[in-house]
Design a protein around this motif. Structure first.
Motif, short mmCIF file in Angstrom:
data_model
loop_
_atom_site.label_atom_id
_atom_site.label_comp_id
_atom_site.label_asym_id
_atom_site.label_seq_id
_atom_site.Cartn_x
_atom_site.Cartn_y
_atom_site.Cartn_z
N MET A 60 0.82 -1.22 0.00
CA MET A 60 0.00 0.00 0.00
C MET A 60 0.85 1.27 0.00
O MET A 60 0.48 2.26 -0.62
N ILE A 61 1.99 1.23 0.68
CA ILE A 61 2.83 2.42 0.80
C ILE A 61 3.81 2.54 -0.37
O ILE A 61 3.98 3.62 -0.94
N PHE A 62 4.46 1.45 -0.71
CA PHE A 62 5.54 1.48 -1.70
C PHE A 62 5.38 0.29 -2.66
O PHE A 62 6.10 -0.70 -2.57
N PRO A 63 4.43 0.36 -3.62
CA PRO A 63 4.18 -0.78 -4.50
C PRO A 63 5.35 -1.11 -5.44
O PRO A 63 5.47 -2.23 -5.91
N SER A 64 6.22 -0.13 -5.68
CA SER A 64 7.37 -0.39 -6.55
C SER A 64 8.37 -1.37 -5.92
O SER A 64 9.28 -1.84 -6.58
N PHE A 65 8.18 -1.66 -4.64
CA PHE A 65 9.02 -2.65 -3.96
C PHE A 65 8.93 -4.01 -4.64
O PHE A 65 9.88 -4.79 -4.63
N TYR A 66 7.79 -4.29 -5.25
CA TYR A 66 7.55 -5.59 -5.88
C TYR A 66 7.89 -5.60 -7.37
O TYR A 66 7.46 -6.48 -8.10
N TYR A 67 8.69 -4.64 -7.81
CA TYR A 67 9.02 -4.53 -9.23
C TYR A 67 9.68 -5.80 -9.76
O TYR A 67 9.26 -6.35 -10.78
N LEU A 68 10.71 -6.28 -9.11
CA LEU A 68 11.43 -7.46 -9.58
C LEU A 68 10.54 -8.69 -9.54
O LEU A 68 10.52 -9.50 -10.48
N PHE A 69 9.78 -8.82 -8.45
CA PHE A 69 8.88 -9.96 -8.35
C PHE A 69 7.80 -9.89 -9.44
O PHE A 69 7.40 -10.92 -9.99
N ALA A 70 7.32 -8.67 -9.75
CA ALA A 70 6.32 -8.51 -10.81
C ALA A 70 6.90 -8.91 -12.16
O ALA A 70 6.23 -9.53 -12.98
N PHE A 71 8.14 -8.55 -12.40
CA PHE A 71 8.81 -8.90 -13.65
C PHE A 71 8.84 -10.42 -13.82
O PHE A 71 8.47 -10.95 -14.86
N VAL A 72 9.24 -11.12 -12.78
CA VAL A 72 9.32 -12.58 -12.84
C VAL A 72 7.91 -13.18 -12.91
O VAL A 72 7.64 -14.09 -13.70
N TRP A 73 7.00 -12.67 -12.09
CA TRP A 73 5.64 -13.19 -12.00
C TRP A 73 4.91 -13.05 -13.34
O TRP A 73 4.30 -13.99 -13.83
N LEU A 74 4.96 -11.87 -13.94
CA LEU A 74 4.26 -11.64 -15.21
C LEU A 74 4.91 -12.43 -16.35
O LEU A 74 4.21 -12.95 -17.23
N GLY A 75 6.23 -12.51 -16.35
CA GLY A 75 6.90 -13.31 -17.37
C GLY A 75 6.56 -14.78 -17.24
O GLY A 75 6.28 -15.46 -18.24
N PHE A 76 6.58 -15.29 -16.02
CA PHE A 76 6.26 -16.69 -15.79
C PHE A 76 4.81 -16.99 -16.17
O PHE A 76 4.52 -18.01 -16.78
N SER A 77 3.89 -16.08 -15.83
CA SER A 77 2.48 -16.32 -16.15
C SER A 77 2.25 -16.30 -17.66
O SER A 77 1.47 -17.09 -18.18
N THR A 78 2.94 -15.43 -18.39
CA THR A 78 2.81 -15.40 -19.85
C THR A 78 3.38 -16.67 -20.46
O THR A 78 2.76 -17.28 -21.34
N LEU A 79 4.53 -17.09 -19.99
CA LEU A 79 5.15 -18.32 -20.48
C LEU A 79 4.27 -19.52 -20.17
O LEU A 79 4.04 -20.37 -21.03
N LEU A 80 3.77 -19.59 -18.97
CA LEU A 80 2.91 -20.70 -18.56
C LEU A 80 1.62 -20.72 -19.36
O LEU A 80 1.16 -21.79 -19.79
#
Length: 141
Positions: A60-80
């Motif tokens: 809620m305070i700093f959503p950019s903290f999850y930038y790296l995890f989002a990169f991996v998560w979105l890439g993995f979901s697209t690949l899957l």
């Protein structure tokens, strides 16, 4: 150094996004919170609920903290998604289409008239002299 090369290769470019928005980072943080809550619910362990609270506050305070995890998560979901759709379509083809084709071949069905087409050079298409009326357009079937 090798990880940077893998992330910049042409094969990974179509699966992993080049830019991650703040909304995508926030959505990924919410997915992490949901995963933690589900694990806590199914394992009856309070530690996952206690971890989910600070993860939600960070999101809620700093959503950019999850930038790296989002990169991996979105890439993995697209690949899957790409792989699973091909696997499911292959299974449907093998289970439904191939047996139907073999069964129709055993019965001697030739709806495309391929045997007639191969016998000579004449067309197997039927000439249909029909005048269409307004009723045909209103109720085509």
């Amino acid at each position: 150094m090798k990880i940077i090369f893998i992330m910049n290769s042409k094969k990974t470019e179509k699966y992993f996004p080049k830019t991650i928005s703040k909304k995508q980072s926030s959505d990924t943080g919410m997915a992490v919170v949901l995963i933690l809550l589900l694990i806590g619910f199914f394992t009856n362990s309070d530690i996952y609920f206690k971890i989910a609270i600070p993860v939600l506050i960070i999101n809620m305070i700093f959503p950019s903290f999850y930038y790296l995890f989002a990169f991996v998560w979105l890439g993995f979901s697209t690949l899957l998604g790409t792989l699973v759709s091909k696997i499911i379509l292959s299974i449907v083809y093998i289970v439904l289409v191939v047996p139907t084709g073999f069964f129709r071949r055993l019965l001697g069905k030739d709806t495309l008239q391929l045997k007639e087409f191969k016998k000579n050079r004449n067309s197997v298409m039927k000439t249909r002299n029909y005048s269409f009326s307004s009723r045909d357009i209103e109720k085509p079937f």
